[in-house]
Design a protein around this motif. Structure first.
Motif, mmCIF file in Angstrom:
data_model
loop_
_atom_site.group_PDB
_atom_site.id
_atom_site.type_symbol
_atom_site.label_atom_id
_atom_site.label_comp_id
_atom_site.label_asym_id
_atom_site.label_seq_id
_atom_site.Cartn_x
_atom_site.Cartn_y
_atom_site.Cartn_z
ATOM 1 N N PRO A 1 0.821 -1.212 0.000
ATOM 2 C CA PRO A 1 0.000 0.000 0.000
ATOM 3 C C PRO A 1 0.852 1.258 0.000
ATOM 4 O O PRO A 1 1.954 1.269 0.551
ATOM 5 N N PHE A 2 0.325 2.287 -0.675
ATOM 6 C CA PHE A 2 1.034 3.568 -0.769
ATOM 7 C C PHE A 2 1.037 4.241 0.600
ATOM 8 O O PHE A 2 -0.013 4.508 1.165
ATOM 9 N N SER A 3 2.223 4.487 1.134
ATOM 10 C CA SER A 3 2.267 5.123 2.448
ATOM 11 C C SER A 3 3.662 5.657 2.724
ATOM 12 O O SER A 3 4.665 5.095 2.265
ATOM 13 N N PHE A 4 3.685 6.740 3.487
ATOM 14 C CA PHE A 4 4.976 7.334 3.828
ATOM 15 C C PHE A 4 5.464 6.881 5.197
ATOM 16 O O PHE A 4 6.439 7.399 5.724
ATOM 17 N N ALA A 5 4.752 5.911 5.773
ATOM 18 C CA ALA A 5 5.083 5.480 7.136
ATOM 19 C C ALA A 5 6.504 4.925 7.232
ATOM 20 O O ALA A 5 7.127 5.008 8.288
ATOM 21 N N PHE A 6 7.005 4.385 6.104
ATOM 22 C CA PHE A 6 8.347 3.786 6.153
ATOM 23 C C PHE A 6 9.422 4.789 6.549
ATOM 24 O O PHE A 6 10.477 4.402 7.029
ATOM 25 N N LEU A 7 9.142 6.077 6.349
ATOM 26 C CA LEU A 7 10.161 7.089 6.630
ATOM 27 C C LEU A 7 10.653 7.059 8.069
ATOM 28 O O LEU A 7 11.768 7.458 8.363
ATOM 29 N N SER A 8 9.809 6.562 8.967
ATOM 30 C CA SER A 8 10.232 6.557 10.373
ATOM 31 C C SER A 8 10.841 5.222 10.791
ATOM 32 O O SER A 8 11.147 5.026 11.960
ATOM 33 N N GLN A 9 11.011 4.299 9.816
ATOM 34 C CA GLN A 9 11.676 3.040 10.162
ATOM 35 C C GLN A 9 13.194 3.210 10.188
ATOM 36 O O GLN A 9 13.735 4.086 9.525
ATOM 37 N N GLU A 10 13.851 2.295 10.891
ATOM 38 C CA GLU A 10 15.309 2.354 10.987
ATOM 39 C C GLU A 10 15.941 2.101 9.615
ATOM 40 O O GLU A 10 15.544 1.177 8.912
ATOM 41 N N ALA A 11 16.922 2.929 9.256
ATOM 42 C CA ALA A 11 17.559 2.791 7.941
ATOM 43 C C ALA A 11 18.441 1.547 7.893
ATOM 44 O O ALA A 11 18.355 0.751 6.968
ATOM 45 N N GLY A 12 19.333 1.396 8.867
ATOM 46 C CA GLY A 12 20.150 0.180 8.928
ATOM 47 C C GLY A 12 21.337 0.144 7.986
ATOM 48 O O GLY A 12 22.058 -0.830 7.950
#
Ligand SMILES: N[C@@H](CCC(=O)N[C@@H](CS)C(=O)NCC(=O)O)C(=O)O
Lengths: 343, 367
Positions: free
Chosen positions: B38-49
């Protein structure tokens, strides 16, 4: 000018409306109708996928699987259009349908399977990440805690080395990434970084093509699991099934001892299992949407898994990677290579 | 009423284009949703790693600090953006300077200077920028001495690992320096007094609280420098490449602008009794600048956009970081929308700055 914009708008709208129609057809039918396979490969990795500048031909272990698919579908391993993919664009190329399938030394990971819109085929090579240094620089990974590591952008290697450095709490280690392996190698050889980290098989390839391979050492430590496999766009199980069983066919053939040379003898076999495998009996091929004798076509064109392996990584190859005792050996010899039954 | 019809047509076309783009986006979204993304910008707050070889990012409560793998994708993109900004702004500044110099060479009376400048412009303008970046990086900067044989000069280290400068910190005596500057500012009408006040401030501060600035020279260790301020060869390659490339175009802009000032202006200046240099400085240059500014803005925009070639020489600019983020998160659509918006903002910012300047220098007609 205004008219141009208008047409553009309409064209875009139409495209959007028509999109779903072709999205629903299985890639299997698309490829069959087209009569050629569009296969994504590496163009710059000797041993796996390499574009020979002199002959203009692609060669390598991964390339053989593109050829196997074309042989299975069209009876001709040369009916392939190759598309070179670098590490960063490979998933998008498959996701957008730009290529039908990619065999490009790509590691299966949960993240990729779940988040990148692709599905993986069976593993064709079990690899692990290693580190290459110049002779005398270090004898083990532990000595590299202040080192600069160079690697390719968009690979698992990029993240693995970061994980490793974090786990070891090395504060001064650095990671420098480049867009392709050739640039990593160039920067490494010139001394910009102390170490080149990548899948070990790939390090072997790069080492072999270096001006003075004897001055480079691949450290013995392995820091990750890198099972390499082909991949297709997500949610097209007919296409994925067909390709999976083409890959399995090469492994099963080796398990049966069927080779390019002795294939004709096996075609006279009375053993039901073999007859079914070779399409002399039953409907396995048709059920998978493939020609009845697809296995025969594959073996004729590229041979069994062991033959493919030996052509590129055998003792006679410049990229010799011993197979005995490794995960890439057949299961019967202690490895992980094993095909589910053709039944 | 041709105007109303025109407006209507424009609105219709604009509407159609917008509709087309939006439905394309909607289609992409629904297809991605069908593939379970799904289209979402929520990933931006996940850890980059993943790591970046250089770059600062913002962390709440900590301010600007180096990027760590435990930071989020958003912080990674921010670090990329700041890296881009660093090259773009410094590049614009240096390219303008070099461009002026080369333009002066091309218009010089000295035939050697003219030939050199013309050669420079022709060679640089007629080879691809990407090629020039490779040359700078692989054939120039990586050919510097290895780290073990780094050239060392007064706490400055130069090697293929980059240029390491001593870190300059503020010492206690900086208070004295500040007071001296402050007093000097008030006495600026009398330069000698001002200078005296400055020296007095620094001297008193030094005696009372120690030196105003402390230099911490880098430590040279087996694998690299510890401490110190590092200018990486990747940064240098991108900066030099962009500056040298863009300066060739800027030189032509300046040259064209100076030649575009009518001959009569020179003659008028001479008639007023001005000498060559003054005629140029007081009469011709102000008019040339007016002509040069709009095309100059184009060159600045080009330079800013060309920073996205950083990945070719291993520099973690915004576009390079985008590549990794998209690859690891699978959010290429969301990430590219974000990145495009950022580049657009950067370009509009540069345009706005140049336009403001342009308005200041533009002719104001008084009737
Ligand atoms: N198996 C890893 C690594 C794959 C990979 O791209 N490896 C590099 C090795 S350095 C490569 O093939 N580079 C070739 C190129 O694109 O230049 C993955 O799936 O991420």
């Amino acid at each position: 000018m205004k008219l141009g914009k208008l047409t553009l708008g309409i064209a875009i709208g139409l495209l959007a409306a028509l999109g779903p129609a072709w999205a629903q057809q299985s890639r299997l039918d698309v490829v069959k109708n087209r009569g050629r396979l569009v296969c994504g490969v590496n163009a710059v990795l000797p041993g796996f996928g390499f574009l020979d500048q002199k002959t203009g031909k692609y060669t390598g272990f991964d390339v053989e699987f593109c050829r196997a698919v074309a042989a299975a579908l069209f009876g001709d391993p040369d009916k392939v259009d190759y598309v070179p993919l670098d590490a960063r664009v490979r998933f998008q190329a498959v996701q957008n349908g730009e290529v039908d399938v990619a065999f490009r030394n790509t590691t299966v990971t949960a993240n990729r399977d779940g988040a990148l819109g692709v599905d993986f085929l069976p593993v064709t090579f079990y690899d692990g990440q290693g580190v290459m240094v110049k002779k005398g620089r270090a004898n083990s990974l532990r000595e590299l805690q202040d080192a600069t590591f160079c690697t390719t952008q968009g690979t698992t290697n990029e993240k693995n080395i970061t994980d490793y450095i974090r786990a070891q709490r090395w504060r001064n280690a650095k990671v420098l990434t480049f867009e392709d392996g050739a640039k990593v190698m160039n920067a490494f050889l010139q001394g910009r970084c102390d170490a080149f980290t990548a899948d070990k098989s790939q390090l072997v390839g790069y080492r072999a093509t270096a001006p003075r391979p004897e001055e480079l050492v691949i450290l013995k430590e392995t820091i990750s699991k890198e099972p390499l496999a082909g991949f297709v766009r997500e949610n097209d199980s007919r296409w994925r099934d067909a390709l999976s069983w083409i890959v399995y066919a090469t492994i099963q053939a080796e398990e049966y001892g069927i080779t390019q040379k002795n294939l004709d003898q096996f075609l006279k076999s009375e053993v039901p299992e073999i007859r079914r495998f070779l399409g002399l009996e039953g409907t396995l091929g048709q059920d998978l949407g493939l020609p009845r004798d697809f296995v025969v076509r594959v073996i004729r064109a590229v041979g069994n898994y062991g033959e493919i392996y030996d052509r590129f990584f055998g003792a006679k190859s410049p990229f010799y990677i011993p197979r005995t005792g490794t995960l890439n050996a057949l299961q019967r010899f202690g490895g992980l290579m094993y095909s589910p039954p053709f039944r | 009423m041709p105007r109303a019809k025109d407006l209507l047509l424009q609105a219709v076309v604009l509407g159609l284009v917008a509709w087309g783009l939006l439905s394309l986006l909607a289609e992409a979204r629904s297809r991605m949703a069908a593939q379970g993304i799904p289209f979402s910008f929520a990933f931006l707050s996940q850890e980059a790693g993943f790591s970046l070889s250089e770059g600062l990012t913002y962390a709440p409560g900590e301010g600007l600090r180096p990027f760590f793998p435990s930071d989020t994708y958003l912080q990674a993109l921010l670090a990329g953006f700041l890296n881009t900004l660093k090259v773009a702004l410094l590049g614009i500044f240096l390219a303008t300077f070099l461009g002026l110099l080369v333009a002066a060479g091309r218009l010089s009376a000295n035939p050697l200077a003219r030939a050199l400048a013309a050669g420079y412009v022709e060679v640089i303008r007629n080879t691809p920028l990407l090629l020039q970046l490779f040359v700078w990086y692989f054939a120039v900067l990586l050919k510097l001495p290895s780290w073990e044989n780094a050239l060392s000069w007064g706490g400055v280290l130069l090697s293929q690992r980059g240029l390491v400068l001593p870190q300059v910190g503020l010492g206690g005596g900086v208070l004295g320096l500040a007071l001296g500057l402050f007093a000097g500012f008030f006495l600026r009408k009398r330069p000698l007094w001002a200078l005296g006040a400055l020296f007095l401030g620094v001297f008193l501060g030094w005696v009372l609280w120690g030196p105003p600035l402390v230099f911490a020279p880098p430590q040279k260790e087996a694998f690299g420098p510890r401490g110190g301020l590092l200018l990486s060869p990747e940064f240098a390659a991108l900066l030099f490449g962009l500056v040298v490339y863009t300066a060739a175009f800027i030189a032509e802009v300046f040259r064209g602008a100076i030649l575009a000032v009518p001959r009569g202006q020179w003659e008028a200046a001479y008639a007023l009794g001005l000498e060559g240099r003054d005629a140029f400085r007081l009469i011709v240059l102000p008019q040339a600048v007016r002509i040069a500014v709009p095309p100059l803005a184009n060159q600045y925009l080009n330079l800013a956009k060309n920073t996205s070639l950083g990945v070719a020489v291993g520099y973690p600019d915004l576009f390079s970081v985008y590549g990794t983020v998209a690859n690891q998160s699978g959010r290429s659509l969301e990430a590219i929308l974000l990145v495009m918006a950022v580049y657009l903002t950067l370009s509009l910012g540069i345009s706005a700055a140049v336009n403001t300047y342009n308005r200041r220098v533009a002719l104001r007609w008084r009737l």
